[in-house]
Design a protein around this motif. Structure first.
Motif, mmCIF file in Angstrom:
data_model
loop_
_atom_site.group_PDB
_atom_site.id
_atom_site.type_symbol
_atom_site.label_atom_id
_atom_site.label_comp_id
_atom_site.label_asym_id
_atom_site.label_seq_id
_atom_site.Cartn_x
_atom_site.Cartn_y
_atom_site.Cartn_z
ATOM 1 N N TYR A 65 4.323 20.158 9.853
ATOM 2 C CA TYR A 65 5.097 18.929 9.959
ATOM 3 C C TYR A 65 4.380 18.025 10.956
ATOM 4 O O TYR A 65 3.541 18.479 11.745
ATOM 5 N N SER A 66 4.715 16.755 10.940
ATOM 6 C CA SER A 66 4.078 15.791 11.835
ATOM 7 C C SER A 66 5.078 15.247 12.839
ATOM 8 O O SER A 66 6.261 15.089 12.530
ATOM 9 N N ASP A 104 2.777 9.132 9.854
ATOM 10 C CA ASP A 104 2.593 10.069 8.748
ATOM 11 C C ASP A 104 3.766 10.081 7.779
ATOM 12 O O ASP A 104 3.701 10.714 6.729
ATOM 13 N N THR A 134 8.591 18.580 0.726
ATOM 14 C CA THR A 134 8.467 17.443 1.640
ATOM 15 C C THR A 134 8.889 17.795 3.056
ATOM 16 O O THR A 134 10.080 18.042 3.305
ATOM 17 N N ASP A 171 9.413 21.762 8.526
ATOM 18 C CA ASP A 171 8.468 21.937 7.436
ATOM 19 C C ASP A 171 9.208 22.083 6.114
ATOM 20 O O ASP A 171 10.431 22.027 6.048
ATOM 21 N N SER A 221 2.943 12.960 1.704
ATOM 22 C CA SER A 221 1.528 13.354 1.581
ATOM 23 C C SER A 221 1.160 14.240 2.766
ATOM 24 O O SER A 221 0.289 13.896 3.570
ATOM 25 N N PRO A 222 1.822 15.371 2.898
ATOM 26 C CA PRO A 222 1.618 16.179 4.103
ATOM 27 C C PRO A 222 0.269 16.871 4.131
ATOM 28 O O PRO A 222 -0.312 17.208 3.099
ATOM 29 N N ALA A 223 -0.231 17.078 5.332
ATOM 30 C CA ALA A 223 -1.420 17.896 5.511
ATOM 31 C C ALA A 223 -1.037 19.359 5.339
ATOM 32 O O ALA A 223 0.133 19.719 5.424
ATOM 33 N N PHE A 224 -2.062 20.185 5.075
ATOM 34 C CA PHE A 224 -1.788 21.618 4.974
ATOM 35 C C PHE A 224 -1.332 22.172 6.315
ATOM 36 O O PHE A 224 -0.456 23.041 6.396
ATOM 37 N N PHE A 225 -1.980 21.674 7.369
ATOM 38 C CA PHE A 225 -1.619 22.110 8.719
ATOM 39 C C PHE A 225 -1.764 20.920 9.645
ATOM 40 O O PHE A 225 -2.731 20.175 9.520
ATOM 41 N N ASP A 246 7.705 12.810 4.679
ATOM 42 C CA ASP A 246 6.247 12.812 4.623
ATOM 43 C C ASP A 246 5.831 13.313 3.249
ATOM 44 O O ASP A 246 5.763 14.520 3.007
#
Length: 128
Positions: free
Chosen positions: A108-109, A114, A32, A52, A101-105, A99
């Motif tokens: 981190y947001s 997010d 996470t 991250d 449901s993180p994106a691959f890239f 977060d």
């Protein structure tokens, strides 16, 4: 369900330091990305720092860059925010967020939208 509990906020003089902690439960913490945000009275909640999954990539707001350090201990399910050279304008309620449901890239947001789980916040007050 993910549960986040912040601690470490208090009254401090300008120029001082604080370390905030956020204990996380209910999810595999190491998967996470985590963020710290803050909200001052009558202002919107703003991004402060993010990290991250592994702790190798971090990002900061312009205000926090060079003064604050975000870190995590995946063995303790805890994320930290070390704050130095504190200023009165740093006064706010500080929130940690997860977060799940993180994106691959990117890793981190910086967007509060997010982050889907939030702590209750901890008050930081910096006196001049």
């Amino acid at each position: 369900q993910v549960h986040l509990v912040e601690s470490g906020g208090r009254l401090v003089q300008a120029g001082g330091s604080l370390r905030l902690s956020c204990a996380v439960s209910g999810r595999t913490f190491s998967s996470t990305p985590m963020g710290w945000f803050r909200q001052a009275p009558a202002k919107e909640r703003e991004f402060v720092a993010a990290i991250d999954r592994s702790g190798t990539a971090t990002g900061y707001s312009t205000s926090a860059n060079g003064r604050f350090t975000i870190s995590r201990d995946n063995a303790k399910n805890t994320v930290y925010l070390q704050m130095t050279s504190l200023r009165p304008e740093d006064t706010a309620v500080y929130y940690c967020a997860a977060d799940t449901s993180p994106a691959f890239f990117p890793p981190y947001s910086r967007s509060r939208r997010d982050y889907d789980y939030w702590g209750q916040g901890t008050q930081v007050t910096v006196s001049s």
